[in-house]
Motif scaffolding. Structure first.
Motif, PDB file in Angstrom:
ATOM      1  N   SER A   1       0.842  -1.186   0.000  1.00 36.77           N
ATOM      2  CA  SER A   1       0.000   0.000   0.000  1.00 36.77           C
ATOM      3  C   SER A   1       0.880   1.240   0.000  1.00 36.77           C
ATOM      4  CB  SER A   1      -0.941  -0.014   1.190  1.00 36.77           C
ATOM      5  OG  SER A   1      -0.268   0.313   2.376  1.00 36.77           O
ATOM      6  N   GLY A   2       0.339   2.299  -0.525  1.00 39.84           N
ATOM      7  CA  GLY A   2       1.080   3.558  -0.607  1.00 39.84           C
ATOM      8  C   GLY A   2       0.449   4.621   0.263  1.00 39.84           C
ATOM      9  N   ILE A   3       0.820   5.818  -0.002  1.00 35.92           N
ATOM     10  CA  ILE A   3       0.288   6.971   0.724  1.00 35.92           C
ATOM     11  C   ILE A   3      -0.901   7.525  -0.042  1.00 35.92           C
ATOM     12  CG2 ILE A   3       0.786   9.332   1.462  1.00 35.92           C
ATOM     13  CD1 ILE A   3       3.693   8.490   1.797  1.00 35.92           C
ATOM     14  N   ASP A   4      -1.997   7.770   0.650  1.00 36.03           N
ATOM     15  CA  ASP A   4      -3.156   8.418   0.042  1.00 36.03           C
ATOM     16  C   ASP A   4      -2.852   9.910   0.010  1.00 36.03           C
ATOM     17  OD1 ASP A   4      -5.626   9.032  -0.977  1.00 36.03           O
ATOM     18  OD2 ASP A   4      -6.702   8.711   0.901  1.00 36.03           O
ATOM     19  N   ALA A   5      -2.470  10.397  -1.166  1.00 32.41           N
ATOM     20  CA  ALA A   5      -2.014  11.783  -1.289  1.00 32.41           C
ATOM     21  C   ALA A   5      -2.959  12.610  -2.146  1.00 32.41           C
ATOM     22  CB  ALA A   5      -0.612  11.820  -1.888  1.00 32.41           C
ATOM     23  N   GLY A   6      -2.988  13.885  -1.865  1.00 26.62           N
ATOM     24  CA  GLY A   6      -3.752  14.842  -2.657  1.00 26.62           C
ATOM     25  C   GLY A   6      -2.846  15.998  -3.035  1.00 26.62           C
ATOM     26  N   GLU A   7      -3.396  16.916  -3.806  1.00 24.01           N
ATOM     27  CA  GLU A   7      -2.617  18.086  -4.192  1.00 24.01           C
ATOM     28  C   GLU A   7      -3.487  19.329  -4.155  1.00 24.01           C
ATOM     29  OE1 GLU A   7      -1.253  17.255  -8.173  1.00 24.01           O
ATOM     30  OE2 GLU A   7      -3.100  17.978  -9.055  1.00 24.01           O
ATOM     31  N   GLY A   8      -2.842  20.427  -3.901  1.00 28.21           N
ATOM     32  CA  GLY A   8      -3.480  21.732  -3.959  1.00 28.21           C
ATOM     33  C   GLY A   8      -2.620  22.629  -4.823  1.00 28.21           C
ATOM     34  N   ILE A   9      -3.243  23.335  -5.743  1.00 26.75           N
ATOM     35  CA  ILE A   9      -2.510  24.148  -6.711  1.00 26.75           C
ATOM     36  C   ILE A   9      -2.935  25.611  -6.617  1.00 26.75           C
ATOM     37  CG2 ILE A   9      -2.123  24.552  -9.187  1.00 26.75           C
ATOM     38  CD1 ILE A   9      -2.562  21.529  -9.573  1.00 26.75           C
ATOM     39  N   ALA A  10      -1.959  26.494  -6.769  1.00 29.25           N
ATOM     40  CA  ALA A  10      -2.230  27.931  -6.877  1.00 29.25           C
ATOM     41  C   ALA A  10      -1.419  28.468  -8.040  1.00 29.25           C
ATOM     42  CB  ALA A  10      -1.857  28.664  -5.594  1.00 29.25           C
ATOM     43  N   LEU A  11      -2.062  29.208  -8.899  1.00 28.69           N
ATOM     44  CA  LEU A  11      -1.375  29.861 -10.015  1.00 28.69           C
ATOM     45  C   LEU A  11      -0.806  31.196  -9.555  1.00 28.69           C
ATOM     46  CD1 LEU A  11      -4.018  29.301 -12.838  1.00 28.69           C
ATOM     47  CD2 LEU A  11      -2.022  27.889 -12.285  1.00 28.69           C
ATOM     48  N   TYR A  12       0.313  31.594 -10.145  1.00 24.95           N
ATOM     49  CA  TYR A  12       0.871  32.911  -9.838  1.00 24.95           C
ATOM     50  C   TYR A  12      -0.182  34.002 -10.106  1.00 24.95           C
ATOM     51  CZ  TYR A  12       5.851  31.729  -9.214  1.00 24.95           C
ATOM     52  OH  TYR A  12       7.052  31.279  -8.745  1.00 24.95           O
ATOM     53  N   ALA A  13      -0.971  33.817 -11.138  1.00 27.33           N
ATOM     54  CA  ALA A  13      -1.971  34.822 -11.526  1.00 27.33           C
ATOM     55  C   ALA A  13      -3.086  34.980 -10.508  1.00 27.33           C
ATOM     56  CB  ALA A  13      -2.557  34.469 -12.885  1.00 27.33           C
ATOM     57  N   GLU A  14      -3.181  34.070  -9.533  1.00 28.53           N
ATOM     58  CA  GLU A  14      -4.232  34.167  -8.513  1.00 28.53           C
ATOM     59  C   GLU A  14      -3.870  35.134  -7.394  1.00 28.53           C
ATOM     60  OE1 GLU A  14      -6.263  30.413  -7.301  1.00 28.53           O
ATOM     61  OE2 GLU A  14      -4.649  29.544  -8.489  1.00 28.53           O
ATOM     62  N   CYS A  15      -2.584  35.408  -7.213  1.00 29.22           N
ATOM     63  CA  CYS A  15      -2.207  36.327  -6.133  1.00 29.22           C
ATOM     64  C   CYS A  15      -1.881  37.696  -6.717  1.00 29.22           C
ATOM     65  CB  CYS A  15      -1.039  35.776  -5.316  1.00 29.22           C
ATOM     66  SG  CYS A  15       0.563  35.823  -6.120  1.00 29.22           S
ATOM     67  N   LEU A  16      -1.967  38.711  -5.912  1.00 27.23           N
ATOM     68  CA  LEU A  16      -1.789  40.089  -6.374  1.00 27.23           C
ATOM     69  C   LEU A  16      -0.421  40.309  -7.018  1.00 27.23           C
ATOM     70  CD1 LEU A  16      -2.848  42.952  -6.619  1.00 27.23           C
ATOM     71  CD2 LEU A  16      -2.004  43.386  -4.310  1.00 27.23           C
ATOM     72  N   ARG A  17       0.635  39.837  -6.384  1.00 28.06           N
ATOM     73  CA  ARG A  17       1.975  40.041  -6.948  1.00 28.06           C
ATOM     74  C   ARG A  17       2.109  39.360  -8.305  1.00 28.06           C
ATOM     75  NH1 ARG A  17       7.234  41.439  -4.744  1.00 28.06           N
ATOM     76  NH2 ARG A  17       8.789  40.743  -6.232  1.00 28.06           N
TER      77      ARG A  17
END
Length: 102
Positions: free
Chosen positions: A1-17
């Motif tokens: 068995s492995g690790i039950d993993a997820g991901e979260g993504i943020a684009l540079y264009a989502e933040c003000l800078r």
């Protein structure tokens, strides 16, 4: 068995800078489900070499997505993407909607 993993993504264009200076890039958090413990960080884009050090601290400190969502990041830094990626990991539907608007 492995690790039950997820991901979260943020684009540079989502933040003000990112919107103002450099909209091309992304930050991805890899986390263990269901606890949300951060296992890894991937960054592609400007200042990635500066941003990854905070990600290393999150992994070494066994921080969780919840830890990130309860933090306040300065609005004019790329570090805001850590919180956005954590929110995406916790609510992927909201994250997809936010990325589509960016």
């Amino acid at each position: 068995s492995g690790i039950d993993a997820g991901e979260g993504i943020a684009l540079y264009a989502e933040c003000l800078r990112g919107r103002v200076f450099s909209p091309n890039g992304l930050l991805k958090l890899v986390f263990e489900k269901p606890a949300g413990r951060i296992l890894g960080v991937h960054i592609v884009g400007d200042d990635a070499c500066e941003l990854i050090h905070y990600g290393m601290e999150l992994v070494n400190g066994k921080r969780t997505l919840l830890d990130l969502t309860s933090r306040l990041f300065a609005a004019v830094t790329f570090h805001e993407m850590y919180r956005l990626a954590a929110e995406d990991g916790m609510d992927p539907k909201l994250g997809r909607k936010r990325r589509a608007a960016a």
